[in-house]
Design a protein around this motif. Structure first.
Motif, PDB file in Angstrom:
ATOM      1  N   LEU A   1      30.980  19.900  79.222  1.00 42.27           N
ATOM      2  CA  LEU A   1      31.974  20.878  79.670  1.00 42.27           C
ATOM      3  C   LEU A   1      32.740  21.552  78.549  1.00 42.27           C
ATOM      4  N   SER A   2      32.708  20.985  77.330  1.00 44.08           N
ATOM      5  CA  SER A   2      33.544  21.609  76.298  1.00 44.08           C
ATOM      6  C   SER A   2      33.042  21.449  74.871  1.00 44.08           C
TER       7      SER A   2
ATOM      8  N   PHE B   1      31.263  28.861  77.400  1.00 50.25           N
ATOM      9  CA  PHE B   1      32.673  28.498  77.322  1.00 50.25           C
ATOM     10  C   PHE B   1      33.554  29.750  77.204  1.00 50.25           C
TER      11      PHE B   1
ATOM     12  N   ARG C   1      34.057  31.178  80.686  1.00 53.43           N
ATOM     13  CA  ARG C   1      35.092  30.449  81.433  1.00 53.43           C
ATOM     14  C   ARG C   1      36.482  30.802  80.930  1.00 53.43           C
ATOM     15  N   HIS C   2      36.622  30.918  79.609  1.00 54.51           N
ATOM     16  CA  HIS C   2      37.906  31.274  79.018  1.00 54.51           C
ATOM     17  C   HIS C   2      38.365  32.650  79.475  1.00 54.51           C
TER      18      HIS C   2
ATOM     19  N   ILE D   1      41.164  26.241  76.606  1.00 55.84           N
ATOM     20  CA  ILE D   1      40.659  25.397  77.691  1.00 55.84           C
ATOM     21  C   ILE D   1      39.975  24.181  77.057  1.00 55.84           C
TER      22      ILE D   1
ATOM     23  N   TRP E   1      39.297  19.806  76.530  1.00 50.54           N
ATOM     24  CA  TRP E   1      39.175  18.574  77.297  1.00 50.54           C
ATOM     25  C   TRP E   1      40.580  18.020  77.539  1.00 50.54           C
TER      26      TRP E   1
ATOM     27  N   CYS F   1      39.662  21.588  81.074  1.00 47.37           N
ATOM     28  CA  CYS F   1      38.409  22.119  81.605  1.00 47.37           C
ATOM     29  C   CYS F   1      38.078  21.561  82.987  1.00 47.37           C
TER      30      CYS F   1
ATOM     31  N   VAL G   1      39.681  27.680  86.553  1.00 45.29           N
ATOM     32  CA  VAL G   1      39.007  26.895  85.517  1.00 45.29           C
ATOM     33  C   VAL G   1      38.110  25.843  86.140  1.00 45.29           C
TER      34      VAL G   1
ATOM     35  N   SER H   1      34.082  25.541  85.596  1.00 46.65           N
ATOM     36  CA  SER H   1      33.491  24.308  85.065  1.00 46.65           C
ATOM     37  C   SER H   1      32.446  23.748  86.019  1.00 46.65           C
TER      38      SER H   1
END
Length: 370
Positions: free
Chosen positions: A166-167, A178, A181-182, A280, A282, A320, A350, A354
């Motif tokens: 996820l990150s 990523f 998502r951001h 974003i 962990w 995340c 978010v 994710s």
């Protein structure tokens, strides 16, 4: 019910409580007495501030000695709930994997109402719960459960955990997963700031708005200063630039720099500039992300101050898995933005992104539409 019987002024009702039988493992009278002792001790200690939100920011607690009979009953009920929650956290600390959420510093609790549970699709709700307790079938868990070698399907990292997926996956970073998502979360934040910016320049904002201090029955009114609800963005023309769709260029009339914050808000009349940077990370790295972004833009803030501008830096973090950092509450407070609604929107956006990244964790091809 126990409190009603114990604190009743009727002797017949109190006698009914004395004949009441309780279980072996849980004695309500002992728990109530313990809760009352904790409440009295809290009055002695006083208000304690936690996190980075600053002094005077947070929930105000009712003092036991000043509370009425009805308020004391409510305080005892809340304190008993708090005691049970502390016991649950103590049990979670002993669990290394499922209890990792106790190490999330500066992270707001995400409360799901029954209405939210019914609205969220089952697959997303399952992802959220299993992601919090880290029991999703990531390569590390599959290796642990079935005793076989598993690796990330994108970059080939052996026994990759959920944090990697996820990150931290380098292939996902290169493909822009990523970043996608951001940007989705940044659009939500920018939309809320745009509404506040337009309100600051409207005619409604030109009128002074103040809070009215209400006084309870039987209490005397205290003279105090009325707090204004305008925040930093007082009436006047504000401009905003967002690092979306096109490359952001920091306003040259303020400072010359090559840095690209996510959002810049400035007012030439008030000589004030707000630098907002969204991250974003962990959930366990929220504190580290805040310090890293603060250090990155500290020099820019100093340069703006040297040029005669009042500069304020706001690093904002959203985990995340959809858990918002306390830094967002500070931004909402200073700019007079509805905190509850924005926190919920950011968390859901978010978490939704994710979830999509998790579904595409084995797909080497990545193409999305903003």
């Amino acid at each position: 019910m126990t409190l009603e019987l114990m604190w009743s002024k009727d002797n017949a009702v109190k006698a009914a409580y004395r004949r009441q039988k309780t279980g072996r493992k849980w004695n309500p009278e002992e728990v109530i007495n313990q809760a009352i002792s904790r409440l009295k001790h809290r009055d002695i200690v006083g208000a304690v501030q936690r996190g980075r939100t600053g002094l005077g920011w947070g929930e105000r607690t009712q003092r036991w000695e000043r509370a009425t009979q009805t308020e004391r009953k409510q305080l005892v009920v809340e304190e008993v709930k708090r005691m049970e929650e502390e016991g649950r956290k103590v049990c979670a600390v002993s669990q290394k994997q499922q209890g990792a959420w106790v190490n999330w510093e500066d992270c707001l609790d995400r409360k799901l109402t029954w209405n939210d549970v019914w609205k969220i699709p089952d697959c997303r709700l399952s992802f959220l719960i299993r992601a919090v307790y880290d029991v999703l079938p990531c390569p590390r868990n599959l290796s642990r459960w079935y005793s076989r070698e598993e690796a990330c399907q994108l970059c080939g990292t052996p026994k990759a955990n959920l944090k990697h997926t996820l990150s931290a996956c380098t292939t996902s970073l290169q493909q822009g997963r990523f970043t996608w998502r951001h940007n989705k979360a940044l659009r939500v934040l920018a939309a809320a700031l745009e509404v506040r910016r337009r309100k600051a320049g409207s005619r409604e904002e030109t009128q002074k708005q103040t809070f009215i201090p209400f006084v309870k029955e039987g209490q005397s009114a205290t003279q105090g200063v009325r707090r204004s609800c305008e925040g930093l963005m007082r009436k006047g023309e504000w401009e905003m630039a967002v690092d979306l769709d096109k490359r952001l260029v920091f306003p040259r009339n303020i400072c010359e720099t090559t840095l690209r914050p996510d959002i810049v808000l400035w007012s030439s009349v008030q000589k004030t500039v707000l630098v907002i940077e969204l991250t974003i990370p962990w959930e366990e790295n929220i504190q580290a992300a805040y310090e890293r972004k603060k250090l990155k833009y500290q020099e820019l803030v100093q340069q703006c101050a040297e040029n005669g501008w009042r500069s304020l830096l706001y690093p904002v973090e959203v985990g995340c898995r959809g858990f918002v950092g306390t830094s967002l509450t500070r931004l909402c407070r200073d700019l007079s933005i509805g905190q509850k609604q924005l926190v919920k929107q950011m968390a859901e956006e978010v978490e939704r992104c994710s979830f999509w990244l998790w579904l595409r964790r084995k797909d080497c091809h990545w193409k999305t539409k903003e």
